[in-house]
Design an enzyme around this catalytic site. Sequence first.
Site, PDB file in Angstrom:
ATOM      1  N   SER A 138       0.863  -1.188   0.000  1.00 10.00           N
ATOM      2  CA  SER A 138       0.000   0.000   0.000  1.00 10.00           C
ATOM      3  C   SER A 138       0.898   1.235   0.000  1.00 10.00           C
ATOM      4  CB  SER A 138      -0.874   0.016   1.252  1.00 10.00           C
ATOM      5  OG  SER A 138      -1.471   1.291   1.409  1.00 10.00           O
ATOM      6  N   TYR A 151      -1.135  -1.442  10.384  1.00 16.04           N
ATOM      7  CA  TYR A 151      -1.337  -1.742   8.957  1.00 16.04           C
ATOM      8  C   TYR A 151      -0.129  -1.249   8.145  1.00 16.04           C
ATOM      9  CZ  TYR A 151      -3.390  -1.382   4.250  1.00 16.04           C
ATOM     10  OH  TYR A 151      -3.632  -1.484   2.907  1.00 16.04           O
TER      11      TYR A 151
HETATM   12  N1  LIG Z   1      -8.578  -0.853  -1.448  1.00 18.23           N
HETATM   13  C1  LIG Z   1      -7.583  -0.002  -1.251  1.00 18.23           C
HETATM   14  O1  LIG Z   1      -7.761   1.235  -1.280  1.00 18.23           O
HETATM   15  C2  LIG Z   1      -6.200  -0.543  -1.015  1.00 18.23           C
HETATM   16  C3  LIG Z   1      -5.141   0.381  -1.061  1.00 18.23           C
HETATM   17  C4  LIG Z   1      -3.846  -0.083  -0.867  1.00 18.23           C
HETATM   18  C5  LIG Z   1      -3.619  -1.423  -0.632  1.00 18.23           C
HETATM   19  N2  LIG Z   1      -4.661  -2.296  -0.575  1.00 18.23           N
HETATM   20  C6  LIG Z   1      -4.351  -3.687  -0.315  1.00 18.23           C
HETATM   21  O2  LIG Z   1      -4.920  -4.500  -1.307  1.00 18.23           O
HETATM   22  C7  LIG Z   1      -5.213  -5.793  -0.772  1.00 18.23           C
HETATM   23  C8  LIG Z   1      -6.642  -6.175  -1.124  1.00 18.23           C
HETATM   24  O3  LIG Z   1      -7.502  -5.241  -0.505  1.00 18.23           O
HETATM   25  P1  LIG Z   1      -8.977  -4.960  -1.049  1.00 18.23           P
HETATM   26  O4  LIG Z   1      -9.127  -3.492  -1.111  1.00 18.23           O
HETATM   27  O5  LIG Z   1      -9.232  -5.799  -2.250  1.00 18.23           O
HETATM   28  O6  LIG Z   1      -9.821  -5.450   0.223  1.00 18.23           O
HETATM   29  P2  LIG Z   1     -11.151  -6.314   0.371  1.00 18.23           P
HETATM   30  O7  LIG Z   1     -12.041  -6.121  -0.801  1.00 18.23           O
HETATM   31  O8  LIG Z   1     -11.647  -5.994   1.736  1.00 18.23           O
HETATM   32  O9  LIG Z   1     -10.589  -7.803   0.330  1.00 18.23           O
HETATM   33  C9  LIG Z   1      -9.773  -8.293   1.357  1.00 18.23           C
HETATM   34  C10 LIG Z   1      -9.491  -9.739   1.086  1.00 18.23           C
HETATM   35  O10 LIG Z   1      -8.631 -10.237   2.118  1.00 18.23           O
HETATM   36  C11 LIG Z   1      -9.184 -11.454   2.605  1.00 18.23           C
HETATM   37  N3  LIG Z   1      -8.907 -11.651   4.021  1.00 18.23           N
HETATM   38  C12 LIG Z   1      -9.040 -10.761   5.028  1.00 18.23           C
HETATM   39  N4  LIG Z   1      -8.767 -11.356   6.203  1.00 18.23           N
HETATM   40  C13 LIG Z   1      -8.445 -12.648   5.914  1.00 18.23           C
HETATM   41  C14 LIG Z   1      -8.077 -13.774   6.700  1.00 18.23           C
HETATM   42  N5  LIG Z   1      -7.989 -13.700   8.045  1.00 18.23           N
HETATM   43  N6  LIG Z   1      -7.831 -14.958   6.081  1.00 18.23           N
HETATM   44  C15 LIG Z   1      -7.935 -15.057   4.739  1.00 18.23           C
HETATM   45  N7  LIG Z   1      -8.277 -14.038   3.945  1.00 18.23           N
HETATM   46  C16 LIG Z   1      -8.542 -12.842   4.528  1.00 18.23           C
HETATM   47  C17 LIG Z   1     -10.677 -11.301   2.424  1.00 18.23           C
HETATM   48  O11 LIG Z   1     -11.248 -12.602   2.395  1.00 18.23           O
HETATM   49  P3  LIG Z   1     -12.636 -12.997   3.145  1.00 18.23           P
HETATM   50  O12 LIG Z   1     -13.646 -13.123   2.060  1.00 18.23           O
HETATM   51  O13 LIG Z   1     -12.286 -14.277   3.757  1.00 18.23           O
HETATM   52  O14 LIG Z   1     -12.954 -11.892   4.125  1.00 18.23           O
HETATM   53  C18 LIG Z   1     -10.760 -10.585   1.081  1.00 18.23           C
HETATM   54  O15 LIG Z   1     -10.700 -11.522   0.028  1.00 18.23           O
HETATM   55  C19 LIG Z   1      -4.960  -5.705   0.737  1.00 18.23           C
HETATM   56  O16 LIG Z   1      -3.728  -6.301   1.046  1.00 18.23           O
HETATM   57  C20 LIG Z   1      -4.913  -4.208   0.992  1.00 18.23           C
HETATM   58  O17 LIG Z   1      -4.101  -3.892   2.093  1.00 18.23           O
HETATM   59  C21 LIG Z   1      -5.946  -1.888  -0.773  1.00 18.23           C
END
Ligand SMILES: NC(=O)c1ccc[n+]([C@@H]2O[C@H](COP(=O)([O-])OP(=O)(O)OC[C@H]3O[C@@H](n4cnc5c(N)ncnc54)[C@H](OP(=O)(O)O)[C@@H]3O)[C@@H](O)[C@H]2O)c1
Length: 245
Positions: A138, A151
Amino acid sequence: MDNYVLITGASSGIGRATAIRLSKTYPLVLGGRDEKRLEETRTMCENTDKHLLWHYDLATVEGIAENLSAFLKENSVSVSDFVHSAGMAPLAPLRMTTSETMRQIMDVNFFSAVEILKLLTSKKVNGKSLACVVLISSIQSRIGAKGQSIYCASKAAMEGFMRAMAVELAPSIKLNVIRPGGIQTPMGDLLQRNQELLEKPADDGYLLGLGETEDIAAMTEFLLSENAKWITGQIFTVDGGRCAH
Ligand SMILES: NC(=O)c1ccc[n+]([C@@H]2O[C@H](COP(=O)([O-])OP(=O)(O)OC[C@H]3O[C@@H](n4cnc5c(N)ncnc54)[C@H](OP(=O)(O)O)[C@@H]3O)[C@@H](O)[C@H]2O)c1
């Protein structure tokens, strides 16, 4: 044995978009906790019948090696590419963050990727199949944010780990990190509610506006492709210009 791409966090957001995009080219192992949402991802993919679902809660780091190696063996699968997109980003100032929450964030965001990589580099479990790793970090590892200290630390840890492992595993395995900026996903929406951001217009600093999951999926696809065969140990910021100034 078929070579698969393992994607954690495939049940939502960036992981799901990555799965849909890669499904045209690769057989996939889709990782996540929620069976129903993982199944939804599979149905959104091309070549649906080729993809496998790995249900596992990555917060239980100590069980990953046993569970994943059994899964790979049962399905006669080896993994050539690993994308770690699973992550959690609860918002709270440090004084209100319990030790348990701190450990959970580090486990899901960082140590689970370490355990998976360790397993996938085991010749006994995965032969010499692993070739490419993409870890989703991130921009907040660089710019910080209120209420997200652990985080940010988990993402910074991931970046340091990636650089060391790129050296340790060269030339057979390439590792790179993508640093997304604000992307519209369930987690992204939560992050936008961060008080600091609420005080500013939502697109403040994003020269190209907020991003879409596809923007990160496209970069991941490139890093897994032959076109990126000479790229390792790097961090790619994909943030609509948020960190440009
Ligand atoms: N969205 C943003 O603005 C943003 C910005 C920078 C970086 N990121 C990074 O991008 C990545 C994806 O984020 P996203 O925005 O796509 O978030 P998201 O839509 O909330 O998805 C998060 C994913 O992580 C999985 N997860 C969470 N806790 C878990 C656990 N204990 N065991 C297994 N799986 C787990 C969730 O699976 P479940 O279905 O099991 O909950 C879900 O598939 C993350 O690493 C995040 O830090 C996101």
